[in-house]
Design a protein around this motif. Structure first.
Motif, PDB file in Angstrom:
ATOM      1  N   ASP A  77       0.830  -1.209   0.000  1.00  0.00           N
ATOM      2  CA  ASP A  77       0.000   0.000   0.000  1.00  0.00           C
ATOM      3  C   ASP A  77       0.865   1.259   0.000  1.00  0.00           C
ATOM      4  O   ASP A  77       0.542   2.248  -0.671  1.00  0.00           O
ATOM      5  CB  ASP A  77      -0.928   0.009   1.213  1.00  0.00           C
ATOM      6  N   VAL A  78       1.956   1.228   0.752  1.00  0.00           N
ATOM      7  CA  VAL A  78       2.870   2.370   0.776  1.00  0.00           C
ATOM      8  C   VAL A  78       3.522   2.542  -0.589  1.00  0.00           C
ATOM      9  O   VAL A  78       3.613   3.657  -1.121  1.00  0.00           O
ATOM     10  CB  VAL A  78       3.944   2.189   1.871  1.00  0.00           C
ATOM     11  N   PHE A  79       3.960   1.429  -1.178  1.00  0.00           N
ATOM     12  CA  PHE A  79       4.612   1.525  -2.483  1.00  0.00           C
ATOM     13  C   PHE A  79       3.635   2.016  -3.544  1.00  0.00           C
ATOM     14  O   PHE A  79       4.010   2.787  -4.434  1.00  0.00           O
ATOM     15  CB  PHE A  79       5.191   0.175  -2.903  1.00  0.00           C
ATOM     16  N   GLU A  80       2.389   1.589  -3.464  1.00  0.00           N
ATOM     17  CA  GLU A  80       1.397   2.018  -4.452  1.00  0.00           C
ATOM     18  C   GLU A  80       1.183   3.530  -4.402  1.00  0.00           C
ATOM     19  O   GLU A  80       1.086   4.190  -5.441  1.00  0.00           O
ATOM     20  CB  GLU A  80       0.074   1.294  -4.214  1.00  0.00           C
ATOM     21  N   VAL A  81       1.119   4.076  -3.197  1.00  0.00           N
ATOM     22  CA  VAL A  81       0.976   5.527  -3.066  1.00  0.00           C
ATOM     23  C   VAL A  81       2.235   6.222  -3.578  1.00  0.00           C
ATOM     24  O   VAL A  81       2.156   7.244  -4.272  1.00  0.00           O
ATOM     25  CB  VAL A  81       0.683   5.913  -1.605  1.00  0.00           C
ATOM     26  N   LEU A 101      -2.308   8.937  10.392  1.00  0.00           N
ATOM     27  CA  LEU A 101      -0.994   9.475  10.714  1.00  0.00           C
ATOM     28  C   LEU A 101       0.088   8.399  10.618  1.00  0.00           C
ATOM     29  O   LEU A 101       1.213   8.674  10.186  1.00  0.00           O
ATOM     30  CB  LEU A 101      -1.014  10.069  12.125  1.00  0.00           C
ATOM     31  N   GLY A 102      -0.257   7.172  10.999  1.00  0.00           N
ATOM     32  CA  GLY A 102       0.710   6.087  10.896  1.00  0.00           C
ATOM     33  C   GLY A 102       1.145   5.844   9.467  1.00  0.00           C
ATOM     34  O   GLY A 102       2.316   5.550   9.197  1.00  0.00           O
ATOM     35  N   PHE A 103       0.214   5.980   8.524  1.00  0.00           N
ATOM     36  CA  PHE A 103       0.545   5.776   7.118  1.00  0.00           C
ATOM     37  C   PHE A 103       1.452   6.896   6.617  1.00  0.00           C
ATOM     38  O   PHE A 103       2.379   6.656   5.838  1.00  0.00           O
ATOM     39  CB  PHE A 103      -0.731   5.715   6.284  1.00  0.00           C
ATOM     40  N   VAL A 104       1.203   8.121   7.067  1.00  0.00           N
ATOM     41  CA  VAL A 104       2.053   9.253   6.674  1.00  0.00           C
ATOM     42  C   VAL A 104       3.484   9.023   7.157  1.00  0.00           C
ATOM     43  O   VAL A 104       4.449   9.275   6.428  1.00  0.00           O
ATOM     44  CB  VAL A 104       1.493  10.573   7.231  1.00  0.00           C
ATOM     45  N   CYS A 105       3.633   8.528   8.386  1.00  0.00           N
ATOM     46  CA  CYS A 105       4.969   8.226   8.903  1.00  0.00           C
ATOM     47  C   CYS A 105       5.627   7.111   8.096  1.00  0.00           C
ATOM     48  O   CYS A 105       6.836   7.148   7.837  1.00  0.00           O
ATOM     49  CB  CYS A 105       4.892   7.838  10.380  1.00  0.00           C
ATOM     50  N   LYS A 106       4.844   6.118   7.682  1.00  0.00           N
ATOM     51  CA  LYS A 106       5.391   5.037   6.857  1.00  0.00           C
ATOM     52  C   LYS A 106       5.874   5.571   5.515  1.00  0.00           C
ATOM     53  O   LYS A 106       6.916   5.140   5.004  1.00  0.00           O
ATOM     54  CB  LYS A 106       4.340   3.949   6.639  1.00  0.00           C
TER      55      LYS A 106
END
Length: 263
Positions: A77-81, A101-106
């Motif tokens: 999911d991080v790589f896709e973004v 917020l956790g996703f933003v940090c990732k």
């Protein structure tokens, strides 16, 4: 309203060339992506070196197949973004209108680990928008979370300290300190205030006004467009000195080039 940037990322400036495959995650979380070699090599020092290594291996084996890079330990999911930002230059909006917020940090940490400046800058912008959306209230849990999940010398942690220092409430901060904030955070906040001659929690202006004035300074204060080697060295040092609360306990101070408060 977006965060203005002096050097916005645009994929078109690098053109299109050969395509390669990136396999991200493993098991049920595995996903396959494609990207242009030249584009990835320009945006990421890590991918530039890895693509060169794979190309050399293929040449030695006299193979002409397209490169395949595997990232089993990363989040698809991080790589896709990241890939969306790579081609569009913008962070795609989720259905909820903002990312956890956790996703933003990732996103930021992925950009740090793979030497992707534009992704780190994108994550910084997303963090700013979270703070702006929360105004006029200030969610100290968000500040604590950013501090605990990014390196102390990262632009993300610097912004969190900046916000707490300039528009935070001392009573609320100290009330939540024992359960929410590490000693290293409070020490860094106070050392930074001392270094730059800022009176903590002075509240020179309304929170909403302050955060909107910060919008125009985000690029100059927190973006990295030239590969900040000193910040990278500090972040790597942090990784060697971290403790359970997310940051090492022995050193304070954040190296901002600009004065922390807006006068």
């Amino acid at each position: 309203m977006s965060v203005p940037c002096e050097h916005p990322w645009t994929a078109s400036q690098f053109g299109n060339d050969a395509i390669f495959t990136i396999e991200v995650g493993e098991g049920s979380e595995w996903k396959e992506f494609w990207a242009h070699v030249n584009l990835m090599a320009h945006c990421s020092g890590w991918f530039r070196e890895e693509l060169a290594r794979v190309a050399e291996q293929n040449a030695e084996a006299e193979e002409s197949k397209a490169p395949i890079i595997k990232l089993p330990d990363q989040c698809p999911d991080v790589f896709e973004v990241f890939r969306d930002v790579l081609y569009s230059g913008k962070l795609p909006l989720p259905e909820t209108r903002r990312y956890p917020l956790g996703f933003v940090c990732k996103l930021y940490n992925f950009g740090k680990d793979f030497d992707i400046m534009m992704l780190r800058n994108t994550a910084v912008d997303a963090l700013f928008e979270r703070f702006a959306d929360d105004m006029p209230d200030l969610e100290y849990n968000n500040i604590r979370y950013v501090w605990n999940n990014t390196n102390k010398h990262s632009a993300m942690s610097e912004m969190a300290v900046d916000v707490a220092l300039n528009i935070g409430d001392s009573k609320a901060l100290l009330r939540d300190y024992e359960s929410s904030f590490s000693k290293a955070f409070l020490r860094t906040l106070l050392y930074t205030a001392s270094d730059f001659g800022v009176v903590p929690f002075e509240h020179r202006e309304d929170r909403v006004d302050w955060i909107e004035r910060l919008r125009g300074q985000v690029c100059k204060r927190y973006h990295d467009h030239e590969g900040d080697e000193s910040r990278r060295a500090d972040e790597e040092a942090d990784e060697d000195m971290e403790v359970d609360d997310g940051h090492e306990e022995g050193i304070g101070g954040v190296g901002w080039e600009m004065e922390l408060s807006f006068r």
